[in-house]
Design a protein around this motif. Structure first.
Motif, short mmCIF file in Angstrom:
data_model
loop_
_atom_site.label_atom_id
_atom_site.label_comp_id
_atom_site.label_asym_id
_atom_site.label_seq_id
_atom_site.Cartn_x
_atom_site.Cartn_y
_atom_site.Cartn_z
N PRO A 43 45.20 23.06 42.73
CA PRO A 43 45.84 22.04 41.89
C PRO A 43 47.25 22.40 41.45
O PRO A 43 47.69 23.55 41.57
CB PRO A 43 44.89 21.94 40.68
N ASP A 44 47.95 21.40 40.94
CA ASP A 44 49.30 21.60 40.41
C ASP A 44 49.29 22.72 39.36
O ASP A 44 48.35 22.86 38.58
CB ASP A 44 49.81 20.32 39.74
N GLY A 45 50.37 23.49 39.35
CA GLY A 45 50.48 24.59 38.40
C GLY A 45 50.09 25.92 38.98
O GLY A 45 50.36 26.96 38.38
N LEU A 46 49.44 25.91 40.14
CA LEU A 46 49.01 27.13 40.81
C LEU A 46 49.55 27.15 42.23
O LEU A 46 49.78 26.10 42.82
CB LEU A 46 47.48 27.23 40.86
N SER A 47 49.73 28.35 42.77
CA SER A 47 50.14 28.50 44.16
C SER A 47 49.34 29.63 44.78
O SER A 47 49.18 30.69 44.16
CB SER A 47 51.64 28.81 44.25
N PRO A 48 48.80 29.44 46.01
CA PRO A 48 48.03 30.52 46.64
C PRO A 48 48.91 31.75 46.88
O PRO A 48 50.09 31.63 47.22
CB PRO A 48 47.60 29.90 47.98
N VAL A 49 48.33 32.92 46.71
CA VAL A 49 49.02 34.16 47.06
C VAL A 49 49.32 34.13 48.55
O VAL A 49 48.46 33.79 49.36
CB VAL A 49 48.16 35.38 46.69
N ARG A 50 50.54 34.48 48.93
CA ARG A 50 50.95 34.46 50.33
C ARG A 50 51.07 35.91 50.82
O ARG A 50 51.76 36.73 50.20
CB ARG A 50 52.28 33.74 50.47
N VAL A 51 50.43 36.23 51.96
CA VAL A 51 50.50 37.59 52.50
C VAL A 51 51.28 37.62 53.81
O VAL A 51 51.56 38.70 54.33
CB VAL A 51 49.09 38.18 52.70
N ALA A 52 51.60 36.48 54.36
CA ALA A 52 52.41 36.34 55.57
C ALA A 52 52.97 34.92 55.53
O ALA A 52 52.51 34.09 54.73
CB ALA A 52 51.57 36.57 56.83
N PRO A 53 53.97 34.60 56.37
CA PRO A 53 54.58 33.27 56.29
C PRO A 53 53.58 32.12 56.32
O PRO A 53 53.77 31.11 55.65
CB PRO A 53 55.51 33.25 57.51
N ARG A 54 52.49 32.26 57.09
CA ARG A 54 51.52 31.18 57.20
C ARG A 54 50.13 31.56 56.71
O ARG A 54 49.18 30.83 56.95
CB ARG A 54 51.43 30.70 58.65
N SER A 55 50.02 32.69 56.03
CA SER A 55 48.69 33.19 55.64
C SER A 55 48.57 33.46 54.15
O SER A 55 49.50 33.97 53.52
CB SER A 55 48.37 34.48 56.40
N GLY A 56 47.40 33.09 53.63
CA GLY A 56 47.03 33.43 52.27
C GLY A 56 45.69 34.15 52.32
O GLY A 56 45.28 34.66 53.37
N LEU A 57 44.99 34.17 51.19
CA LEU A 57 43.72 34.88 51.10
C LEU A 57 42.66 34.00 50.45
O LEU A 57 42.96 33.12 49.65
CB LEU A 57 43.88 36.16 50.27
N VAL A 58 41.41 34.27 50.81
CA VAL A 58 40.27 33.66 50.12
C VAL A 58 39.20 34.72 49.95
O VAL A 58 38.96 35.52 50.86
CB VAL A 58 39.73 32.43 50.89
N VAL A 59 38.60 34.77 48.78
CA VAL A 59 37.54 35.73 48.49
C VAL A 59 36.20 35.03 48.56
O VAL A 59 36.00 33.99 47.91
CB VAL A 59 37.74 36.36 47.10
N LEU A 60 35.29 35.57 49.36
CA LEU A 60 33.93 35.04 49.48
C LEU A 60 32.97 36.09 48.96
O LEU A 60 33.05 37.26 49.34
CB LEU A 60 33.60 34.73 50.95
N ALA A 61 32.05 35.69 48.09
CA ALA A 61 31.15 36.67 47.48
C ALA A 61 29.78 36.08 47.20
O ALA A 61 29.66 34.94 46.75
CB ALA A 61 31.76 37.20 46.17
N GLY A 62 28.76 36.87 47.47
CA GLY A 62 27.40 36.53 47.09
C GLY A 62 27.06 37.22 45.77
O GLY A 62 27.44 38.38 45.56
N VAL A 63 26.40 36.49 44.90
CA VAL A 63 26.07 37.01 43.57
C VAL A 63 24.57 36.84 43.33
O VAL A 63 24.05 35.73 43.44
CB VAL A 63 26.87 36.29 42.46
N ARG A 64 23.91 37.93 42.99
CA ARG A 64 22.48 37.90 42.66
C ARG A 64 22.35 38.29 41.20
O ARG A 64 22.43 39.45 40.84
CB ARG A 64 21.73 38.88 43.58
N TYR A 65 22.16 37.29 40.35
CA TYR A 65 22.10 37.56 38.92
C TYR A 65 20.79 38.24 38.53
O TYR A 65 19.72 37.78 38.92
CB TYR A 65 22.27 36.26 38.12
N ARG A 66 20.91 39.30 37.77
CA ARG A 66 19.74 39.97 37.20
C ARG A 66 19.40 39.37 35.84
O ARG A 66 18.23 39.27 35.48
CB ARG A 66 20.03 41.47 37.04
N SER A 67 20.43 38.99 35.12
CA SER A 67 20.20 38.35 33.82
C SER A 67 21.40 37.47 33.49
O SER A 67 22.54 37.79 33.82
CB SER A 67 20.02 39.40 32.71
N VAL A 68 21.12 36.34 32.87
CA VAL A 68 22.13 35.41 32.37
C VAL A 68 21.65 34.96 31.00
O VAL A 68 20.60 34.34 30.89
CB VAL A 68 22.30 34.19 33.30
#
Length: 252
Positions: A43-68
């Motif tokens: 959204p507006d107000g944010l910009s993806p981190v750029r690591v190369a002229p045409r590349s950014g990053l995305v973090v993918l993670a699995g989360v197994r909650y023990r307690s919430v």
């Protein structure tokens, strides 16, 4: 990790104490992705981190909650875009390190979970785009294997191997961004734990379900880093409007 506390009441009548305290096993990886495609979902107000002229990053993670606190444990799969919060026009591509950058954080782009209660919690308190899916987060091959399935579609699977890693102690405050009631919001997340991280060492198989479509649309490429954090403790604070208080479209 304790500080100011407040409460939120959900449409279900459930009262949530904030910050929300939880403990989870987390495994994930950082992948390259097409910068312009990342830009199109942030959204507006944010910009993806750029690591190369045409590349950014995305973090993918699995989360197994023990307690919430106040909820039954559940599993989730996080799709988070590393971003910088900036000033100026949306069309102005900000590079990491430029003076206009004021904060680094993560924009939560997708967040499948396994229970309806956790979906309501995330959507109503933080505006996180939670959906319900069949998710398994299991120990495998010295690391973790995460699978996300929806009926009638092939699974999206993330395998994070342990391999050669280095210890990474965590005692930090991170920032998550989301669109809450049409407004760009930020939430502080206190993290405490002992993890391990390494280069590469993750494999992603993209299925043809909703999550697979989301990841395919980002042009996800190779894994550049991986991490495993058992028994991570997190305190997720109440959201606040970003300093710009920008109102954004729901599909921004």
């Amino acid at each position: 990790m304790r500080g100011y506390e407040e409460a939120a009441t959900l449409s279900t009548g459930h009262t949530v104490s904030l910050p929300l305290r939880c403990e989870a096993d987390v495994a994930g990886a950082t992948f390259t992705a097409r910068w312009e495609r990342l830009r199109s979902v942030v959204p507006d107000g944010l910009s993806p981190v750029r690591v190369a002229p045409r590349s950014g990053l995305v973090v993918l993670a699995g989360v197994r909650y023990r307690s919430v606190e106040g909820f039954d444990p559940y599993e989730e799969f996080a799709v988070v875009v590393p971003v910088v919060r900036r000033t100026g026009s949306r069309r102005r591509a900000t590079r990491l390190g430029v003076g206009a950058v004021t904060e680094i954080g993560g924009y939560v782009h997708a967040l499948p979970v396994t229970t309806e209660a956790s979906k309501v919690l995330g959507r109503e308190v933080w505006g996180y785009p939670k959906t319900v899916a069949d998710i398994s987060v299991v120990d495998a091959d010295g690391g973790m294997r995460v699978s996300v399935e929806t009926e009638g579609a092939t699974a999206t699977t993330l395998v994070v191997r342990e391999g050669r890693t280095v210890p990474v102690p965590l005692d930090a405050r991170a920032t998550s961004y989301s669109v809450h009631d049409g407004v760009l919001s930020r939430a502080s997340v206190d993290l405490l734990g002992e993890g391990r991280a390494g280069v590469g060492g993750a494999r992603l198989e993209i299925g043809n379900g909703p999550l697979g479509t989301t990841l395919g649309g980002l042009g996800v490429g190779r894994a550049v880093a991986r991490f495993v954090v058992p028994r991570l403790k997190a305190h997720v604070h109440a959201p606040t409007p970003s300093p710009e208080r920008e109102r954004v479209a729901d599909d921004a």
